[in-house]
Design an enzyme around this catalytic site. Structure first.
Site, mmCIF file in Angstrom:
data_model
loop_
_atom_site.group_PDB
_atom_site.id
_atom_site.type_symbol
_atom_site.label_atom_id
_atom_site.label_comp_id
_atom_site.label_asym_id
_atom_site.label_seq_id
_atom_site.Cartn_x
_atom_site.Cartn_y
_atom_site.Cartn_z
ATOM 1 C CG HIS A 95 -29.195 1.825 84.050
ATOM 2 N ND1 HIS A 95 -29.563 2.726 83.667
ATOM 3 C CD2 HIS A 95 -30.041 0.897 83.801
ATOM 4 C CE1 HIS A 95 -30.540 2.370 82.835
ATOM 5 N NE2 HIS A 95 -30.801 0.877 82.568
ATOM 6 C CD GLU A 113 -32.310 -2.214 83.281
ATOM 7 O OE1 GLU A 113 -32.658 -0.731 83.803
ATOM 8 O OE2 GLU A 113 -32.407 -2.321 82.088
ATOM 9 C CG HIS A 170 -28.922 -3.568 80.200
ATOM 10 N ND1 HIS A 170 -27.756 -2.776 80.875
ATOM 11 C CD2 HIS A 170 -29.667 -2.507 79.948
ATOM 12 C CE1 HIS A 170 -28.447 -1.435 81.442
ATOM 13 N NE2 HIS A 170 -29.945 -1.760 80.322
ATOM 14 N NE ARG A 190 -30.105 6.843 73.611
ATOM 15 C CZ ARG A 190 -30.301 7.727 74.026
ATOM 16 N NH1 ARG A 190 -29.507 9.069 73.463
ATOM 17 N NH2 ARG A 190 -31.258 8.215 74.695
HETATM 18 ZN ZN ZN Z 1 -31.860 -0.256 81.517
#
Ligand code: ZN
Length: 308
Positions: A95, A113, A170, A190
């Site tokens: 991200h 996150e 991740h 991605r």
């Molecule tokens: Zn994530």
């Protein structure tokens, strides 16, 4: 002011499973990947389940009754809480931070996150970080698809907690059920999707953006050691960063504390009991609005709590 209970929203995903029904939820299918439990995001805006705001979406409450959220500044509700049931591996992703997302994603927030592992298979693993020594080696490893060498895959067990800063590679792997607390953003790049097909074609990758935002080398995250304002037996501070503070609350009998400002989000992830004499159980998610005051949790249960 009443507690605000929320109606969860379910997302079907290629990698999803059926574990979310163990939370008492009526799930749409055996490929239910995500439960957006507390969200005001346009891709899933939870409705209030009770009280005078019953039926209102959280985004509208944020717009029109900011006093419930301590008159906090900001053009959108800051956090999003999800439960993710990964039956299959999720794509490997990264991200952006706020600055990159603002410039390249139409003013969106970046995404920090964190994951609390609710349950997992005995041999489950996750991917956090990579093994390239610098940006140049990272680029080569990705272009040459040297995934086993590149990816930092580590074992995971129930109760583990991980903070994922922007720029960190991740992925959740199959056989893992997690509660995610995150910034209110849906921007994901991605990097690799195991060359899988989805309805006849591979899901798109975002290699340029990924290489822009991925940090190299990977540096192991050490928990920010900020003094937790929430102190009571059974309460553990899991993480505190500029986006949120997250706690685990183990209730066995009674736990008492003062609700924090500007508001608190709570999720019951195990067991059942009461909050100020209101029955709550596994699968309930709610917000304690600003100036809520004294909280008494009673019963035998585990909760995850957060504040912005
Ligand atoms: Zn994530």
């Amino acid at each position: 002011m009443d507690i605000l209970f929320l109606e969860p929203i379910f997302k079907e995903m290629v990698w999803g499973g059926s574990c979310l029904k163990n939370f008492g939820f009526d799930i749409p299918s055996g490929k239910t990947g995500e439960c957006w439990a507390v969200s005001a995001h346009p891709h899933g805006d939870c409705a209030i389940r009770n009280g005078i705001y019953k039926g209102w979406h959280l985004s509208r409450l944020w717009e029109e009754h900011r006093e419930l959220f301590g008159n906090m500044q900001g053009d959108r509700f800051p956090l999003l809480v999800k439960i993710i049931d990964a039956k299959e591996d999720l794509s490997i992703q990264v991200h952006p931070d706020d600055a990159y997302a603002r410039e390249h994603e139409n003013g969106s927030l970046g995404k920090t996150e964190c994951w609390y592992v609710l349950d997992c298979d005995e041999d489950a693993t996750i991917i956090i970080g990579h093994r390239a020594k610098d940006k140049e080696e990272m680029k080569q490893m990705i272009e040459q698809k040297r995934w086993t060498e590149f990816l930092r895959e580590i074992p995971v067990k129930k109760g583990d907690f991980f903070q994922i800063e922007p720029g960190t590679l991740h992925a959740i792997k199959g056989g893992t059920l997690i509660l995610e607390t995150q910034q209110n953003s849906d921007i994901t790049y991605r990097v690799y999707d195991y060359d899988r097909m989805n309805e006849g074609s591979p899901r798109p990758l975002h290699l340029k953006q990924s290489l822009d935002v991925l940090k190299a080398p990977y540096i192991l995250h050490t928990r920010n050691n900020i003094e937790s304002p929430l102190k009571a037996p059974g309460i553990t501070c899991l993480e505190s960063c500029s986006c949120y503070t997250v706690w685990k609350i183990d209730v066995s009998g009674k736990t008492e504390f003062e609700a924090l400002s500007p508001f608190m989000i709570l999720s019951v992830v195990e067991g059942f009991g009461e909050i100020n004499n209101i029955l709550i159980r596994k699968g309930d998610h709610f917000i304690l609005p600003s100036d809520y005051g004294a909280v008494t949790l009673a019963g035998k249960m585990k909760l995850i709590a957060s504040t912005p």
